[in-house]
Design a protein around this motif. Structure first.
Motif, PDB file in Angstrom:
ATOM      1  N   SER A 116       0.777  -1.328  -0.193  1.00 27.02           N
ATOM      2  CA  SER A 116      -0.240  -0.085  -0.027  1.00 27.02           C
ATOM      3  C   SER A 116       0.860   1.229  -0.099  1.00 27.02           C
ATOM      4  N   GLY A 117       2.106   1.382   0.328  1.00 30.63           N
ATOM      5  CA  GLY A 117       2.823   2.384   0.485  1.00 30.63           C
ATOM      6  C   GLY A 117       2.628   3.269   1.734  1.00 30.63           C
ATOM      7  N   ALA A 118       2.006   2.674   2.579  1.00 26.80           N
ATOM      8  CA  ALA A 118       1.531   3.398   3.776  1.00 26.80           C
ATOM      9  C   ALA A 118       2.596   3.266   5.039  1.00 26.80           C
ATOM     10  N   PHE A 119       2.807   4.410   5.496  1.00 23.25           N
ATOM     11  CA  PHE A 119       3.775   4.348   6.807  1.00 23.25           C
ATOM     12  C   PHE A 119       3.101   4.034   7.948  1.00 23.25           C
ATOM     13  N   TYR A 120       3.635   3.163   8.758  1.00 22.01           N
ATOM     14  CA  TYR A 120       3.227   2.412  10.006  1.00 22.01           C
ATOM     15  C   TYR A 120       3.918   2.731  11.362  1.00 22.01           C
ATOM     16  N   GLY A 121       4.837   3.731  11.112  1.00 26.89           N
ATOM     17  CA  GLY A 121       5.680   3.994  12.499  1.00 26.89           C
ATOM     18  C   GLY A 121       6.904   3.535  12.696  1.00 26.89           C
ATOM     19  N   SER A 122       7.485   3.101  11.378  1.00 27.23           N
ATOM     20  CA  SER A 122       9.042   2.546  11.668  1.00 27.23           C
ATOM     21  C   SER A 122       9.991   3.149  10.647  1.00 27.23           C
ATOM     22  N   CYS A 123      11.368   3.219  11.045  1.00 26.44           N
ATOM     23  CA  CYS A 123      12.414   3.786  10.087  1.00 26.44           C
ATOM     24  C   CYS A 123      13.577   3.430  10.689  1.00 26.44           C
ATOM     25  N   VAL A 124      14.514   3.653   9.593  1.00 23.83           N
ATOM     26  CA  VAL A 124      15.951   3.280   9.709  1.00 23.83           C
ATOM     27  C   VAL A 124      16.537   4.487   9.721  1.00 23.83           C
ATOM     28  N   VAL A 125      17.677   4.741  10.939  1.00 21.95           N
ATOM     29  CA  VAL A 125      18.416   6.092  11.048  1.00 21.95           C
ATOM     30  C   VAL A 125      19.828   5.762  10.786  1.00 21.95           C
ATOM     31  N   LEU A 126      20.613   6.362   9.905  1.00 17.65           N
ATOM     32  CA  LEU A 126      22.144   6.445   9.550  1.00 17.65           C
ATOM     33  C   LEU A 126      22.631   7.352  10.561  1.00 17.65           C
ATOM     34  N   LEU A 127      23.491   6.853  11.633  1.00 14.47           N
ATOM     35  CA  LEU A 127      24.270   7.406  12.607  1.00 14.47           C
ATOM     36  C   LEU A 127      25.746   7.846  12.008  1.00 14.47           C
ATOM     37  N   ALA A 128      26.175   8.885  12.824  1.00 12.51           N
ATOM     38  CA  ALA A 128      27.624   9.552  12.264  1.00 12.51           C
ATOM     39  C   ALA A 128      28.690   8.567  12.761  1.00 12.51           C
ATOM     40  N   SER A 129      28.483   7.928  13.788  1.00 12.51           N
ATOM     41  CA  SER A 129      29.421   6.883  14.489  1.00 12.51           C
ATOM     42  C   SER A 129      28.975   5.500  15.180  1.00 12.51           C
ATOM     43  N   PRO A 130      29.678   4.647  15.225  1.00 13.78           N
ATOM     44  CA  PRO A 130      29.400   3.528  16.080  1.00 13.78           C
ATOM     45  C   PRO A 130      28.960   3.678  17.352  1.00 13.78           C
ATOM     46  N   SER A 131      29.786   4.615  18.028  1.00 14.60           N
ATOM     47  CA  SER A 131      29.525   4.790  19.435  1.00 14.60           C
ATOM     48  C   SER A 131      28.269   5.414  19.542  1.00 14.60           C
ATOM     49  N   ASP A 132      27.704   5.995  18.874  1.00 16.09           N
ATOM     50  CA  ASP A 132      26.422   6.548  18.810  1.00 16.09           C
ATOM     51  C   ASP A 132      25.323   5.590  18.882  1.00 16.09           C
ATOM     52  N   VAL A 133      25.446   4.744  18.140  1.00  8.80           N
ATOM     53  CA  VAL A 133      24.325   3.489  18.282  1.00  8.80           C
ATOM     54  C   VAL A 133      24.287   2.840  19.728  1.00  8.80           C
ATOM     55  N   LYS A 134      25.482   2.486  20.380  1.00  7.18           N
ATOM     56  CA  LYS A 134      25.405   1.914  21.703  1.00  7.18           C
ATOM     57  C   LYS A 134      24.810   3.045  22.616  1.00  7.18           C
ATOM     58  N   GLN A 135      25.283   4.326  22.709  1.00 10.36           N
ATOM     59  CA  GLN A 135      24.800   5.371  23.488  1.00 10.36           C
ATOM     60  C   GLN A 135      23.095   5.516  23.240  1.00 10.36           C
ATOM     61  N   ILE A 136      22.822   5.486  21.936  1.00  9.27           N
ATOM     62  CA  ILE A 136      21.280   5.698  22.103  1.00  9.27           C
ATOM     63  C   ILE A 136      20.463   4.585  22.548  1.00  9.27           C
ATOM     64  N   VAL A 137      20.904   3.448  22.091  1.00 12.17           N
ATOM     65  CA  VAL A 137      20.398   2.092  22.423  1.00 12.17           C
ATOM     66  C   VAL A 137      20.234   2.126  23.821  1.00 12.17           C
ATOM     67  N   ASP A 138      21.424   2.410  24.754  1.00 13.59           N
ATOM     68  CA  ASP A 138      21.283   2.379  26.104  1.00 13.59           C
ATOM     69  C   ASP A 138      20.623   3.530  26.606  1.00 13.59           C
ATOM     70  N   ARG A 139      20.309   4.785  25.944  1.00 13.62           N
ATOM     71  CA  ARG A 139      19.515   5.740  26.521  1.00 13.62           C
ATOM     72  C   ARG A 139      17.832   5.180  26.454  1.00 13.62           C
TER      73      ARG A 139
END
Length: 188
Positions: A116-139
């Motif tokens: 359908s092409g409809a948005f259901y509330g999910s997205c993928v975000v590309l971050l600047a560095s690998p340390s940001d991934v761990k920090q955001i997941v922990d937060r």
């Protein structure tokens, strides 16, 4: 009424005209299984031993593990991406960037339904560095979590799939807002 044979006890249907005979001679009632000569097993079968024996018979083939479609491979995660779900429909790229950190977010892809092409509330975000991934997941796991428009969103790491196409292709234009509505992708 129940079958009177041994420990059977299977319910027996008795018509109204036969009710008096069934009440006077309940020992004469027999279910269909007992009439055909069915004998219930005297002990419970050992299903675990039967399964192991079957696995031994099949396990002789050395290529069986290679052919198994559900063989477990260790999950490999992207070092610079996170998956967001339960994102409100009012969210924008700017709001997500503000909640995750202005300098941490490089790109965002809104995930839509293939049909359908409809948005259901999910997205993928590309971050600047690998340390940001761990920090955001922990937060996100902390008490306050990550919030967009006063709604707490779920954050997870993105694991790589073998057959996955690159979703961050730089040919598509950047979208500030998620796709709203159910516009058909395949209009023919």
């Amino acid at each position: 009424f129940k079958c009177s044979r041994g420990l059977c006890g299977v319910p027996v249907i008795v018509c109204t005209s036969c009710t008096t005979a069934a009440v006077t001679k309940p020992a004469s009632l027999m279910c269909e299984l007992c009439r055909e000569g069915y004998k219930a097993p005297s002990e419970v079968p050992n299903l675990v031993a039967m399964k192991r024996a079957a696995e031994k018979m099949v396990g002789d083939n050395p290529t069986a593990s290679e052919q198994h479609p559900l063989s477990k491979k260790p999950k490999v995660y992207y070092k610079d991406r996170i998956f967001l779900r339960r994102v409100p429909l009012t969210a924008t790229f700017t709001k997500i960037k503000k909640s995750l950190g202005e300098d941490k977010v490089r790109e965002l892809v809104w995930l839509v339904d293939k049909e359908s092409g409809a948005f259901y509330g999910s997205c993928v975000v590309l971050l600047a560095s690998p340390s940001d991934v761990k920090q955001i997941v922990d937060r996100s796991l902390s008490q306050g979590g990550v919030k967009v428009d006063k709604k707490r969103i779920k954050v997870a790491e993105v694991f790589q799939k073998d057959d996955e196409d690159e979703i961050f292709n730089h040919s598509s234009p950047h979208k500030e807002y998620p796709p709203i509505g159910a516009a058909m992708l395949n209009t023919q």
